[in-house]
Design a protein around this motif. Structure first.
Motif, mmCIF file in Angstrom:
data_model
loop_
_atom_site.group_PDB
_atom_site.id
_atom_site.type_symbol
_atom_site.label_atom_id
_atom_site.label_comp_id
_atom_site.label_asym_id
_atom_site.label_seq_id
_atom_site.Cartn_x
_atom_site.Cartn_y
_atom_site.Cartn_z
ATOM 1 N N ARG A 1 0.850 -1.191 0.000
ATOM 2 C CA ARG A 1 0.000 0.000 0.000
ATOM 3 C C ARG A 1 0.884 1.239 0.000
ATOM 4 N NH1 ARG A 1 -4.395 -0.167 4.528
ATOM 5 N NH2 ARG A 1 -2.544 -0.004 5.849
ATOM 6 N N GLU A 2 0.486 2.238 -0.776
ATOM 7 C CA GLU A 2 1.299 3.445 -0.873
ATOM 8 C C GLU A 2 0.451 4.698 -0.714
ATOM 9 O OE1 GLU A 2 3.176 3.846 -4.683
ATOM 10 O OE2 GLU A 2 1.287 3.860 -5.788
ATOM 11 N N PHE A 3 1.087 5.725 -0.199
ATOM 12 C CA PHE A 3 0.457 7.023 -0.015
ATOM 13 C C PHE A 3 0.194 7.666 -1.367
ATOM 14 C CE2 PHE A 3 -0.433 11.099 1.722
ATOM 15 C CZ PHE A 3 0.268 12.037 0.965
ATOM 16 N N VAL A 4 -0.968 8.306 -1.483
ATOM 17 C CA VAL A 4 -1.319 9.022 -2.706
ATOM 18 C C VAL A 4 -1.434 10.527 -2.423
ATOM 19 C CG1 VAL A 4 -3.066 9.344 -4.488
ATOM 20 C CG2 VAL A 4 -2.516 7.030 -3.675
ATOM 21 N N ALA A 5 -2.275 10.886 -1.450
ATOM 22 C CA ALA A 5 -2.493 12.301 -1.154
ATOM 23 C C ALA A 5 -3.011 12.449 0.272
ATOM 24 C CB ALA A 5 -3.483 12.905 -2.139
ATOM 25 N N GLY A 6 -2.726 13.600 0.871
ATOM 26 C CA GLY A 6 -3.207 13.879 2.216
ATOM 27 C C GLY A 6 -3.652 15.322 2.322
ATOM 28 N N ILE A 7 -4.580 15.577 3.248
ATOM 29 C CA ILE A 7 -5.085 16.923 3.441
ATOM 30 C C ILE A 7 -5.297 17.167 4.928
ATOM 31 C CG2 ILE A 7 -7.502 16.231 3.138
ATOM 32 C CD1 ILE A 7 -7.926 18.948 1.677
ATOM 33 N N SER A 8 -5.009 18.386 5.367
ATOM 34 C CA SER A 8 -5.224 18.734 6.755
ATOM 35 C C SER A 8 -6.702 18.955 7.023
ATOM 36 C CB SER A 8 -4.438 20.016 7.084
ATOM 37 O OG SER A 8 -4.908 21.108 6.302
ATOM 38 N N TRP A 9 -7.070 18.999 8.297
ATOM 39 C CA TRP A 9 -8.474 19.225 8.638
ATOM 40 C C TRP A 9 -8.940 20.577 8.095
ATOM 41 C CZ3 TRP A 9 -11.014 22.994 11.434
ATOM 42 C CH2 TRP A 9 -12.348 22.734 11.718
ATOM 43 N N SER A 10 -8.081 21.572 8.197
ATOM 44 C CA SER A 10 -8.441 22.915 7.727
ATOM 45 C C SER A 10 -8.516 22.999 6.209
ATOM 46 C CB SER A 10 -7.423 23.931 8.230
ATOM 47 O OG SER A 10 -6.149 23.674 7.655
ATOM 48 N N GLY A 11 -7.909 22.037 5.531
ATOM 49 C CA GLY A 11 -7.856 22.092 4.070
ATOM 50 C C GLY A 11 -6.752 22.989 3.539
ATOM 51 N N SER A 12 -6.024 23.617 4.443
ATOM 52 C CA SER A 12 -5.016 24.581 4.013
ATOM 53 C C SER A 12 -3.721 23.931 3.545
ATOM 54 C CB SER A 12 -4.708 25.548 5.160
ATOM 55 O OG SER A 12 -4.176 24.842 6.270
ATOM 56 N N THR B 1 -1.902 20.366 1.801
ATOM 57 C CA THR B 1 -2.032 19.102 1.092
ATOM 58 C C THR B 1 -0.645 18.561 0.769
ATOM 59 O OG1 THR B 1 -2.185 20.229 -1.049
ATOM 60 C CG2 THR B 1 -4.258 19.702 0.056
ATOM 61 N N ARG B 2 -0.573 17.258 0.600
ATOM 62 C CA ARG B 2 0.653 16.589 0.189
ATOM 63 C C ARG B 2 0.305 15.543 -0.849
ATOM 64 N NH1 ARG B 2 4.823 16.226 4.005
ATOM 65 N NH2 ARG B 2 5.883 14.937 2.457
ATOM 66 N N TYR B 3 1.228 15.321 -1.776
ATOM 67 C CA TYR B 3 0.999 14.354 -2.841
ATOM 68 C C TYR B 3 2.220 13.471 -3.037
ATOM 69 C CZ TYR B 3 -2.956 17.315 -4.047
ATOM 70 O OH TYR B 3 -4.125 18.024 -3.997
ATOM 71 N N ALA B 4 1.959 12.240 -3.434
ATOM 72 C CA ALA B 4 3.048 11.390 -3.878
ATOM 73 C C ALA B 4 3.587 11.965 -5.178
ATOM 74 C CB ALA B 4 2.555 9.963 -4.090
ATOM 75 N N GLU B 5 4.867 11.798 -5.387
ATOM 76 C CA GLU B 5 5.487 12.343 -6.592
ATOM 77 C C GLU B 5 4.845 11.779 -7.858
ATOM 78 O OE1 GLU B 5 9.702 12.090 -6.501
ATOM 79 O OE2 GLU B 5 9.950 12.578 -8.626
ATOM 80 N N SER B 6 4.414 10.536 -7.791
ATOM 81 C CA SER B 6 3.863 9.870 -8.972
ATOM 82 C C SER B 6 2.521 10.446 -9.422
ATOM 83 C CB SER B 6 3.707 8.375 -8.700
ATOM 84 O OG SER B 6 2.846 8.161 -7.604
ATOM 85 N N VAL B 7 1.841 11.179 -8.523
ATOM 86 C CA VAL B 7 0.521 11.714 -8.876
ATOM 87 C C VAL B 7 0.491 13.241 -8.855
ATOM 88 C CG1 VAL B 7 -0.539 9.649 -7.914
ATOM 89 C CG2 VAL B 7 -0.476 11.744 -6.553
ATOM 90 N N SER B 8 1.557 13.853 -8.408
ATOM 91 C CA SER B 8 1.604 15.306 -8.302
ATOM 92 C C SER B 8 1.368 15.953 -9.666
ATOM 93 C CB SER B 8 2.959 15.740 -7.743
ATOM 94 O OG SER B 8 3.014 17.137 -7.574
ATOM 95 N N SER C 1 -5.708 12.690 -16.122
ATOM 96 C CA SER C 1 -4.600 12.122 -16.912
ATOM 97 C C SER C 1 -4.183 10.763 -16.351
ATOM 98 C CB SER C 1 -3.405 13.080 -16.908
ATOM 99 O OG SER C 1 -3.762 14.328 -17.450
ATOM 100 N N LEU C 2 -5.156 9.931 -16.130
ATOM 101 C CA LEU C 2 -4.892 8.626 -15.520
ATOM 102 C C LEU C 2 -4.025 7.751 -16.406
ATOM 103 C CD1 LEU C 2 -8.371 8.070 -13.917
ATOM 104 C CD2 LEU C 2 -6.203 7.948 -12.680
ATOM 105 N N LYS C 3 -3.196 6.940 -15.763
ATOM 106 C CA LYS C 3 -2.288 6.038 -16.447
ATOM 107 C C LYS C 3 -2.585 4.612 -16.005
ATOM 108 C CE LYS C 3 1.367 9.539 -16.118
ATOM 109 N NZ LYS C 3 2.746 9.814 -15.625
ATOM 110 N N PRO C 4 -2.236 3.636 -16.826
ATOM 111 C CA PRO C 4 -2.448 2.241 -16.415
ATOM 112 C C PRO C 4 -1.802 1.919 -15.069
ATOM 113 C CG PRO C 4 -1.985 2.328 -18.745
ATOM 114 C CD PRO C 4 -1.776 3.726 -18.223
ATOM 115 N N GLU C 5 -0.683 2.543 -14.764
ATOM 116 C CA GLU C 5 -0.015 2.275 -13.491
ATOM 117 C C GLU C 5 -0.744 2.868 -12.295
ATOM 118 O OE1 GLU C 5 1.328 3.569 -16.278
ATOM 119 O OE2 GLU C 5 2.809 5.139 -15.809
ATOM 120 N N ASP C 6 -1.813 3.626 -12.532
ATOM 121 C CA ASP C 6 -2.647 4.108 -11.435
ATOM 122 C C ASP C 6 -3.674 3.061 -11.007
ATOM 123 O OD1 ASP C 6 -2.677 7.294 -13.050
ATOM 124 O OD2 ASP C 6 -1.508 6.735 -11.272
ATOM 125 N N THR C 7 -3.745 1.968 -11.748
ATOM 126 C CA THR C 7 -4.683 0.896 -11.408
ATOM 127 C C THR C 7 -4.378 0.338 -10.030
ATOM 128 O OG1 THR C 7 -5.063 0.276 -13.708
ATOM 129 C CG2 THR C 7 -5.462 -1.415 -12.040
#
Length: 127
Positions: free
Chosen positions: A45-56, A58-65, A85-91
Motif C-alpha cells: 500500500r502506498e500514499f497518494v495524497a493527504g489533506i489537513s483538517w483545515s484544508g489549508s 495538502t501533500r501528494y506522492a510524486e507519482s501523482v503530483s 490524466s490517468l495512467k495504467p499504473e494508477d490501477t
C-alpha cells in the motif's frame, strides 16, 4: 469510531478522469486529517495524497503530483480525490483514511499514522 465509505471508482481509459469520494460517518464531531492510499496487486500500500483538517495543507506522492487533487468538505464530512490524466499504473484499490487531530493544519503521509480506514474502491485504467 468513524466509518469511511469510498465511492467513484471504476474502469477508465488512459488519459481519462475519475473523482473518488470518501464519506465519513460516526464520531465526526472531532477534527480529522484525511488521506488517500492505494494498493496495486502484488504491491505494498502506498500514499497518494493527504489533506489537513483545515484544508489549508495538502501533500501528494510524486507519482501523482500535478495530476491528482485532494479536497475536502467538512460540512458534508466528505473528502475527494480528483484524478486526471490517468495512467495504467494508477490501477489499484484506493483507500480513504482518517486520523483525529488537534492541530488544524497537520498532514499525514504514512499509513501507520491513520486510525480509520475505508473498505476501498477499485480503479482500473486501461491502455
Amino acid at each position: 469510531q468513524v466509518q469511511l465509505i469510498e465511492s467513484g471508482g471504476g474502469l477508465v481509459q488512459a488519459e481519462g478522469s475519475l473523482r473518488l469520494s470518501c464519506q465519513a460517518s460516526g464520531r465526526t464531531g472531532s477534527r480529522y486529517a484525511m488521506g488517500w492510499f492505494r494498493q496495486a496487486p502484488g504491491k505494498a500500500r502506498e500514499f497518494v495524497a493527504g489533506i489537513s483538517w483545515s484544508g489549508s495543507r495538502t501533500r501528494y506522492a510524486e507519482s501523482v503530483s500535478g495530476r491528482f487533487t485532494i479536497s475536502g468538505d467538512n460540512a458534508k464530512m466528505t473528502v475527494y480525490l480528483q484524478m486526471n490524466s490517468l495512467k495504467p499504473e494508477d490501477t489499484a484499490v484506493y483507500y480513504c483514511a482518517a486520523r483525529s487531530v488537534t492541530l488544524a493544519a497537520v498532514v499525514f503521509t504514512e499509513d501507520y499514522e491513520f486510525e480509520f480506514w475505508g473498505q476501498g474502491t477499485q480503479v482500473t485504467v486501461s491502455s
